[in-house]
Design an enzyme around this catalytic site. Structure first.
Site, mmCIF file in Angstrom:
data_model
loop_
_atom_site.group_PDB
_atom_site.id
_atom_site.type_symbol
_atom_site.label_atom_id
_atom_site.label_comp_id
_atom_site.label_asym_id
_atom_site.label_seq_id
_atom_site.Cartn_x
_atom_site.Cartn_y
_atom_site.Cartn_z
ATOM 1 N N CYS A 91 0.815 -1.226 0.000
ATOM 2 C CA CYS A 91 0.000 0.000 0.000
ATOM 3 C C CYS A 91 0.842 1.267 0.000
ATOM 4 O O CYS A 91 0.366 2.324 -0.421
ATOM 5 C CB CYS A 91 -0.927 0.021 1.210
ATOM 6 S SG CYS A 91 -2.059 -1.363 1.294
ATOM 7 N N HIS A 350 -9.035 3.370 -2.369
ATOM 8 C CA HIS A 350 -7.665 2.965 -2.051
ATOM 9 C C HIS A 350 -7.128 1.995 -3.109
ATOM 10 O O HIS A 350 -7.019 0.796 -2.869
ATOM 11 C CB HIS A 350 -7.654 2.326 -0.659
ATOM 12 C CG HIS A 350 -6.321 1.850 -0.188
ATOM 13 N ND1 HIS A 350 -5.116 2.311 -0.690
ATOM 14 C CD2 HIS A 350 -5.995 0.927 0.761
ATOM 15 C CE1 HIS A 350 -4.117 1.700 -0.063
ATOM 16 N NE2 HIS A 350 -4.625 0.851 0.803
ATOM 17 N N CYS A 380 -0.340 3.337 6.158
ATOM 18 C CA CYS A 380 -0.037 2.021 6.716
ATOM 19 C C CYS A 380 0.139 1.029 5.579
ATOM 20 O O CYS A 380 -0.362 1.228 4.470
ATOM 21 C CB CYS A 380 -1.120 1.565 7.691
ATOM 22 S SG CYS A 380 -2.717 1.219 6.938
#
Length: 396
Positions: A91, A350, A380
């Site tokens: 991510c 996302h 994160c």
């Protein structure tokens, strides 16, 4: 002394829903579009003056394989002499790409670097493990590469390999973030994102994808409410769970990019910088508590920038889940109103590899709009990591 590193521009596509408006667009084409846009928006930038392309990408199992940064650069029409590399820190891939590029500039190895990230979670393929020997007698199963653990090494500690949702349930218990707090935060994400679009905040930051009828982020639900969010059932723990589809980020498609450069890049690109990269931080903890890792990453970035939380006027923290975002904000002790003031990933989306430069670009624009001097972008990362970057608004 290291050379100062500046952020000159930021763009992104609208983020599409899984299987939505952008599902028909290849990830390398999405990435090429934002790179091409950055070059076109720099009045004096000759394409051959780009020193490097650094892109983040998390999955890389399908059309984004074989170094998608290089493919995107070629598709964008940049000269074949411009080198490119792809970074994978899940991510955090595109924020990592920005950190990598900023170090190149700081060491006088580059003046102009195109940085960004891309993910098409809709187009992430299924993979079939290759048999160890020909003609296996048993069945073989396809594995989705869209999100999360797959093809896990059996020697890995099972406490580390729980799903992202179960890990968030564990963090919510440890940090005492209840369902009400999660749903309230999710509602705020949708409301602030909708208001930001209505106010025109994203007009110069988001560029539509050619041939696609999508003007705004597709996952924003401006009509949601606490009652609607409360009615959703937990996904990962059926009995006592708190994590739902409503207080988690969705699956998405999209690309984002920023133009980074040295002080002399202002003349090369023909525009003034928006912000200076003042500090960087990376941190890691137990994989099942991945959502809490931004706490230390941001603290480290602030320390390296020579400032503290009391100096910070804006925070962009990627909202993988409401529980982990609330936990980080509580740990930092900052005013929640300065966090994701223009919406976050729960509403906006996302698309893994694109989220890092999405939060970085949004932070730069937010600082310019508010006049605040210092901001933090943090994210994160699955398997227990996080990254953070501190920006300084040059006009504050």
């Amino acid at each position: 002394m290291p050379t100062d590193v500046y952020l000159y521009d930021a763009v992104r596509t609208p983020f599409g829903r899984y299987g939505g408006a952008l599902a028909g667009v290849r990830p390398d084409d999405l990435a090429a579009h934002v790179l091409r846009t950055l070059v076109e928006r720099a009045p004096a930038l000759a394409p051959d003056r780009v020193d490097e392309i650094v892109l983040g990408n998390a999955n890389g199992a399908g059309e984004d394989n074989r170094n998608v940064a290089r493919m995107a650069g070629l598709l964008a029409g940049l000269p074949t002499s411009v080198p490119a590399t792809t970074v994978n820190r899940l991510c955090g891939s595109s924020l990592d790409a920005a950190i990598v590029a900023s170090r190149q500039i700081a060491l006088d190895e580059a003046d102009v670097v195109l940085v960004g990230g891309v993910e098409s979670m809709s187009r992430a393929p299924w993979v079939l493990p290759k048999p160890e020997k020909a003609y296996p007698a048993g069945d073989a199963a396809l594995v989705s590469t869209t999100l999360g653990w797959r093809l896990v090494n059996p020697r890995m500690n099972p406490e580390w390999t729980v799903s992202l949702g179960e890990a968030t349930e564990l963090l919510a218990i440890r940090e005492q973030v209840d369902r009400d707090a999660q749903d309230a935060f999710a509602l705020r994400s949708h409301q602030t994102a909708a208001r930001a679009w209505e106010s025109g905040f994203y007009d110069d930051l988001v560029v539509g994808v050619p041939g696609v009828d999508l003007a705004r982020d597709e996952s924003i639900r401006s009509d949601t409410s606490l009652a609607k969010l409360a009615a959703l059932k937990p996904v990962f723990r059926k009995q006592d769970g708190t994590v739902t589809a409503g207080n988690s980020s969705p699956l998405n498609d999209g690309a984002s990019a920023v133009l980074l450069g040295s002080p002399s890049a202002e003349e090369i690109v023909g525009r003034a910088p928006l912000a200076r990269i003042a500090g960087r931080g990376a941190a890691a903890n137990d994989p099942q508590y991945f959502g809490f890792a931004p706490v230390e990453a941001a603290n480290l970035a602030l320390k390296r920038a020579g400032i503290g939380w009391g100096d910070v006027g804006a925070v962009e923290l990627n909202e993988a889940f409401a529980a982990q975002t609330v936990a980080c904000v509580n740990a930092w002790g900052v005013d929640p109103d300065i966090v994701n003031a223009h919406g976050g990933a729960i509403a906006i989306g996302h698309p893994l590899g694109a989220s890092g430069t999405r939060v970085l670009g949004t932070l730069a624009r937010s600082l310019c709009a508010s006049g605040q001097r210092w901001g933090v972008a943090a994210i994160c990362i699955g398997v227990g990591q996080a990254l953070a970057v501190v920006l300084e608004n040059l006009d504050a």
